[in-house]
Design a protein around this motif. Sequence first.
Motif, PDB file in Angstrom:
ATOM      1  N   GLN A 478      -0.231 -36.941  27.616  1.00 35.58           N
ATOM      2  CA  GLN A 478       1.158 -36.807  27.196  1.00 35.58           C
ATOM      3  C   GLN A 478       1.382 -37.505  25.870  1.00 35.58           C
ATOM      4  OE1 GLN A 478       3.753 -38.141  30.286  1.00 35.58           O
ATOM      5  NE2 GLN A 478       3.512 -36.276  31.498  1.00 35.58           N
ATOM      6  N   SER A 479       2.289 -36.900  25.087  1.00 35.41           N
ATOM      7  CA  SER A 479       2.648 -37.476  23.798  1.00 35.41           C
ATOM      8  C   SER A 479       4.112 -37.149  23.528  1.00 35.41           C
ATOM      9  CB  SER A 479       1.758 -36.921  22.686  1.00 35.41           C
ATOM     10  OG  SER A 479       2.185 -37.401  21.424  1.00 35.41           O
ATOM     11  N   LYS A 480       4.747 -37.962  22.682  1.00 33.63           N
ATOM     12  CA  LYS A 480       6.135 -37.728  22.336  1.00 33.63           C
ATOM     13  C   LYS A 480       6.237 -36.690  21.235  1.00 33.63           C
ATOM     14  CE  LYS A 480       7.964 -42.272  23.637  1.00 33.63           C
ATOM     15  NZ  LYS A 480       8.727 -43.466  23.175  1.00 33.63           N
ATOM     16  N   ASP A 481       7.300 -35.946  21.298  1.00 35.00           N
ATOM     17  CA  ASP A 481       7.575 -34.985  20.237  1.00 35.00           C
ATOM     18  C   ASP A 481       7.953 -35.736  18.957  1.00 35.00           C
ATOM     19  OD1 ASP A 481       8.126 -32.726  18.824  1.00 35.00           O
ATOM     20  OD2 ASP A 481      10.076 -32.365  19.748  1.00 35.00           O
ATOM     21  N   GLY A 482       7.422 -35.248  17.856  1.00 38.77           N
ATOM     22  CA  GLY A 482       7.705 -35.886  16.574  1.00 38.77           C
ATOM     23  C   GLY A 482       6.825 -37.091  16.289  1.00 38.77           C
ATOM     24  N   LEU A 483       5.732 -37.250  17.022  1.00 40.58           N
ATOM     25  CA  LEU A 483       4.817 -38.363  16.768  1.00 40.58           C
ATOM     26  C   LEU A 483       4.261 -38.227  15.352  1.00 40.58           C
ATOM     27  CD1 LEU A 483       3.472 -40.815  18.231  1.00 40.58           C
ATOM     28  CD2 LEU A 483       1.533 -39.294  18.663  1.00 40.58           C
ATOM     29  N   PRO A 484       4.394 -39.257  14.539  1.00 36.23           N
ATOM     30  CA  PRO A 484       3.958 -39.139  13.129  1.00 36.23           C
ATOM     31  C   PRO A 484       2.445 -39.137  13.002  1.00 36.23           C
ATOM     32  CG  PRO A 484       4.721 -41.366  13.593  1.00 36.23           C
ATOM     33  CD  PRO A 484       5.003 -40.571  14.834  1.00 36.23           C
ATOM     34  N   ALA A 485       2.003 -38.825  11.793  1.00 34.57           N
ATOM     35  CA  ALA A 485       0.580 -38.790  11.509  1.00 34.57           C
ATOM     36  C   ALA A 485       0.018 -40.216  11.534  1.00 34.57           C
ATOM     37  CB  ALA A 485       0.337 -38.137  10.151  1.00 34.57           C
ATOM     38  N   GLY A 486      -1.267 -40.300  11.873  1.00 32.61           N
ATOM     39  CA  GLY A 486      -1.944 -41.584  11.920  1.00 32.61           C
ATOM     40  C   GLY A 486      -1.922 -42.269  13.259  1.00 32.61           C
ATOM     41  N   LYS A 487      -1.302 -41.666  14.248  1.00 36.54           N
ATOM     42  CA  LYS A 487      -1.260 -42.260  15.575  1.00 36.54           C
ATOM     43  C   LYS A 487      -2.468 -41.794  16.386  1.00 36.54           C
ATOM     44  CE  LYS A 487       2.663 -44.402  14.988  1.00 36.54           C
ATOM     45  NZ  LYS A 487       2.749 -45.895  15.012  1.00 36.54           N
ATOM     46  N   GLU A 488      -2.993 -42.684  17.234  1.00 39.61           N
ATOM     47  CA  GLU A 488      -4.185 -42.378  18.027  1.00 39.61           C
ATOM     48  C   GLU A 488      -3.791 -42.062  19.465  1.00 39.61           C
ATOM     49  OE1 GLU A 488      -8.580 -44.306  19.086  1.00 39.61           O
ATOM     50  OE2 GLU A 488      -7.235 -45.279  17.650  1.00 39.61           O
ATOM     51  N   LEU A 489      -4.432 -41.053  20.003  1.00 38.17           N
ATOM     52  CA  LEU A 489      -4.203 -40.639  21.382  1.00 38.17           C
ATOM     53  C   LEU A 489      -5.514 -40.696  22.139  1.00 38.17           C
ATOM     54  CD1 LEU A 489      -1.928 -37.501  20.862  1.00 38.17           C
ATOM     55  CD2 LEU A 489      -1.225 -39.815  21.483  1.00 38.17           C
ATOM     56  N   LEU A 490      -5.406 -40.894  23.449  1.00 39.96           N
ATOM     57  CA  LEU A 490      -6.591 -40.920  24.296  1.00 39.96           C
ATOM     58  C   LEU A 490      -7.215 -39.534  24.322  1.00 39.96           C
ATOM     59  CD1 LEU A 490      -8.313 -42.634  26.230  1.00 39.96           C
ATOM     60  CD2 LEU A 490      -6.861 -41.819  28.098  1.00 39.96           C
ATOM     61  N   GLY A 491      -8.529 -39.467  24.092  1.00 39.98           N
ATOM     62  CA  GLY A 491      -9.195 -38.180  23.986  1.00 39.98           C
ATOM     63  C   GLY A 491      -9.884 -37.760  25.270  1.00 39.98           C
ATOM     64  N   TYR A 492     -10.750 -36.739  25.124  1.00 35.68           N
ATOM     65  CA  TYR A 492     -11.472 -36.193  26.286  1.00 35.68           C
ATOM     66  C   TYR A 492     -12.734 -37.016  26.514  1.00 35.68           C
ATOM     67  CZ  TYR A 492     -13.351 -32.750  29.495  1.00 35.68           C
ATOM     68  OH  TYR A 492     -13.835 -32.115  30.611  1.00 35.68           O
ATOM     69  N   LYS A 493     -13.042 -37.307  27.772  1.00 30.20           N
ATOM     70  CA  LYS A 493     -14.207 -38.098  28.125  1.00 30.20           C
ATOM     71  C   LYS A 493     -15.157 -37.272  28.972  1.00 30.20           C
ATOM     72  CE  LYS A 493     -12.898 -42.018  26.242  1.00 30.20           C
ATOM     73  NZ  LYS A 493     -13.641 -42.635  25.092  1.00 30.20           N
ATOM     74  N   ALA A 494     -16.406 -37.161  28.552  1.00 27.86           N
ATOM     75  CA  ALA A 494     -17.460 -36.533  29.337  1.00 27.86           C
ATOM     76  C   ALA A 494     -18.354 -37.625  29.898  1.00 27.86           C
ATOM     77  CB  ALA A 494     -18.257 -35.560  28.482  1.00 27.86           C
ATOM     78  N   VAL A 495     -19.157 -37.274  30.886  1.00 25.94           N
ATOM     79  CA  VAL A 495     -20.001 -38.252  31.582  1.00 25.94           C
ATOM     80  C   VAL A 495     -21.433 -37.740  31.608  1.00 25.94           C
ATOM     81  CG1 VAL A 495     -20.410 -39.456  33.753  1.00 25.94           C
ATOM     82  CG2 VAL A 495     -18.072 -39.021  32.991  1.00 25.94           C
ATOM     83  N   ASP A 496     -22.360 -38.625  31.316  1.00 28.49           N
ATOM     84  CA  ASP A 496     -23.775 -38.315  31.473  1.00 28.49           C
ATOM     85  C   ASP A 496     -24.158 -38.652  32.909  1.00 28.49           C
ATOM     86  OD1 ASP A 496     -26.450 -37.942  31.382  1.00 28.49           O
ATOM     87  OD2 ASP A 496     -26.781 -39.049  29.527  1.00 28.49           O
ATOM     88  N   PRO A 497     -24.476 -37.660  33.741  1.00 27.41           N
ATOM     89  CA  PRO A 497     -24.752 -37.968  35.166  1.00 27.41           C
ATOM     90  C   PRO A 497     -25.968 -38.838  35.369  1.00 27.41           C
ATOM     91  CG  PRO A 497     -25.331 -35.691  34.645  1.00 27.41           C
ATOM     92  CD  PRO A 497     -24.624 -36.229  33.443  1.00 27.41           C
ATOM     93  N   GLU A 498     -26.863 -38.845  34.412  1.00 28.31           N
ATOM     94  CA  GLU A 498     -28.049 -39.694  34.571  1.00 28.31           C
ATOM     95  C   GLU A 498     -27.679 -41.172  34.445  1.00 28.31           C
ATOM     96  OE1 GLU A 498     -30.733 -38.230  35.470  1.00 28.31           O
ATOM     97  OE2 GLU A 498     -29.864 -36.229  35.210  1.00 28.31           O
ATOM     98  N   LYS A 499     -26.726 -41.443  33.542  1.00 32.03           N
ATOM     99  CA  LYS A 499     -26.328 -42.824  33.318  1.00 32.03           C
ATOM    100  C   LYS A 499     -25.061 -43.184  34.072  1.00 32.03           C
ATOM    101  CE  LYS A 499     -28.299 -42.687  28.644  1.00 32.03           C
ATOM    102  NZ  LYS A 499     -28.003 -42.847  27.194  1.00 32.03           N
ATOM    103  N   GLY A 500     -24.316 -42.185  34.441  1.00 35.13           N
ATOM    104  CA  GLY A 500     -23.053 -42.443  35.120  1.00 35.13           C
ATOM    105  C   GLY A 500     -21.969 -42.927  34.194  1.00 35.13           C
TER     106      GLY A 500
END
Length: 896
Positions: A478-500
């Motif tokens: 989720q993010s707010k409408d009108g969020l200005p440039a330069g703001k960081e958002l939580l991204g997508y996380k993948a998992v390596d099953p060998e390492k967990g």
Amino acid sequence: MAVASAAPGSDFCKQLLFSLLVLILFCDACQKISLQVPSHLPAEALVGKVNLKECLQSASLIQSSDPDFRIQEDGSIYTTHDLMLSSEKKSFSILLSDTQREEQKKIAIVLEAGGQKGPERHLEDTVLKRSKRRWAPIPCSLMENSLGPFPQHVQQVQSDAAQNYTIFYSISGPGVDKEPFNLFFINKDTGDIFCTRSIDREQYEQFPLYAYATTADGYAPEYPLPLLFKVEDDNDNAPYFENKVTIFSVPENCRTGTSVGKVTAIDHDEPDTLHTRLKYKILQQIPDHPKHFSIHPDTGVITTTTPLLDREKCDTYKLIMEVRDMGGQPFGLFNTGTITISLEDENDNSPYFTETSYFTEVEENRIDVEILRMAVRDQDLPNTPHSKAIYKILQGNENGNFKISTDPNTNEGVLCVVKPLNYELNRQIVLQIGVLNEAQFSKAANAQTPTMCTTTVTVKIKDLDEGPECQPSVKVIQSKDGLPAGKELLGYKAVDPEKGSSEGLRYKKIGDEDNWFEINEHTGNLKTVKVLDRESKFVKNNQYNVSVIAMDADGRSCTGTLVVFLEDDNDHPPDIREKEVTICRHDKDFAVLEPVDLDGPDNGPPFQFFLDNAASKLWTIETKDGKTAILRERQNLDYDTYTVPIQVKDRHGFAARHILAVRVCDCTTPSDCKMTPKGVRDIKPSNVILGRWAILAMVLGSALLLCILFTCFCVTAKKTVKKCFPEDVAQQNLIVSNTEGPGEEVMEANMRLPTQTCNICDTSVSVGTLGGQGVKTQQSFEMVKGGYTLDSSKGGGHQTLESVKGLGQGGMDTGRYGYTEWHSFTQPRLGEVYLCGQDEEHKHSEDYVRSYNYEGKGSVAGSVGCCSDRQEEEGLEFLDHLEPKFRMLAKTCVKK
């Protein structure tokens, strides 16, 4: 012609007989035959028999001259229908023809009814003695397979006429002159009948013969005698089974007394005798133990004697059967046969696995791969539903990773992986598998119902480096409408099953339609490069999608989708997109405004609408349903374009000011508005500040104007002279013009004519004709800046728009009159205009010149009388600039 036998010792008779024989040889007629018959002859009755060969040896055509009789080839004479002889004698002829030699002969036949005797005999020396009549049917039987000696005497026939005549005996029928030929013969002198050989009863059961007694001259003193020789049966045929090999079938495990089948045997001996009374018996059963079958000795029906027939132990039994005649007596003839009984299979045996447990292994993430085959055994009949296996996974497949099917060729169970297995989640899976048949189980006698056989399969999962996993494939942030440039958002996380964990993975953005974000290669987090706008065309249902790929060091990758859910922010005020609206007076006197708010429903309607102070003097605005507004005129404005400032607020008070161009037009639909405004009237408040002297001048000017208006009103009230035209140019006068055609029908909704009659005009009114053309109804109008005068010499007086407004004849308003003033003045007078120029009988008045008290100053139009034909000097150009209301009024006045 019958030939009488000559008396012994008479030479004359001998000579006469010789002469007659010579004549017969050279005559077409043969010997005459006399037959004694009863007076009533039934149809198809044998009358007698004639030796045709003595008359014509090679007769090819035999005919009777009398249709009551028919002749057979052997000389037998039969009646064709019931015949009653009315006289004692009846004669007809037998016609014989030889077509090759062209030779014809005729035999005369005389039938004597009632036992009429033959020709006269010399019986003087003969004494007739009557004895018991012997010409009658005599029961006779022959023994089949007789051993002789042959010829064997069968019977003797004699006629009582033999006491008086020389009688010759003959026989005919089957066994004599029909098949079998020459089996019987008779001594023609004694009447003894002999049999020449043995007879088989199964071939000939009886022989129907006829015996005949005739004299030497062909006279038959007796009726043909029917003889029936019956052949007595000898038990010379042994019974035998109808089919040499008979096959019956019966279900296994059937109940005791179940009918298996019925055997039949055939015996050619005489029915309903001991020779054909048969008895059946089972001599032997193969295999002989235990005894399962029995047979009814009389009917031959085979039934089961035990419920223990098991196809899996023995599927076929053979029975050696015996059938014997003479009621089964030892001396009876007999035969044997073989009966085969086949047992039908029932599903009384459940399949079972060849092994109690199985072990297999498979690599993780593999699908559609066969990992195991399991064989089963079934004692029921192969390749039938009783033995075809159906496999089921009973336990261990809760996630649906496995599927088992049956190989139709080998009946094996094939275990496959249909959903990837994960080594990191489960390294070993134990399956429980059961097997059944396609057909339902049937319970055997004195046995339990078969149960399902089961086995266990242990599946070991091999570890495989399969690369990163994107689980779940779609992640929402989720993010707010009108969020200005330069703001960081939580991204997508993948998992390596060998390492967990996500350590060592690299991220790359592969989908970002409007390029809103940049992605951190190591963490996968997003950073805005643009202001996030929920109202963007790239946002669907408040969601903006970003596709991300995650890769490990070996290049293996997975793809995930990051959904950015934008929370609505009230960053867009309501907007009126149509900056120009049109109010058509003839349609509706208002305009509908529909603002649009790009924000969500929580930051949108209901809207509030406000007008500036200056605009609220001329306009009103009201909310209809919280989403639209209705803009109205406070008073009837001139047809023109106006600027109207409007402020619109959403539910949270976020507002925007909009300047609308509002056209007030004389039209029905906005597309019909042809108005070309001189300029948009700006009703914005002015920034000019008036001084004290300017204000004083305005007050004095207003007072002076009121005095002038009052004076004009008083002068107008006192004046009695009707004014037709004011002191202005001709272009401001409305002149009724005559037209050749009737004109178009006026459909204006605002031009309503009253129904009552007004005597404002009568036949004494005279108006000049414009353009020299006469009209049926002429009116005189006066217009000053949108006003007109109506002239009436009868009661109504002379009224003008100025007089209605209170200006009088002495004053002249240089301004333009509004629609409301015009409408209030013309509406009650339309009926008067309509009836003007008619007399009391509703006839049009004559066209004549009427002098007016006042015709205006400096009028360039000249005279408006009926004699005026100076069209070029009338100056009617002003008619092209009149408003639509005046044109409609003019058309109404000229149209009757």
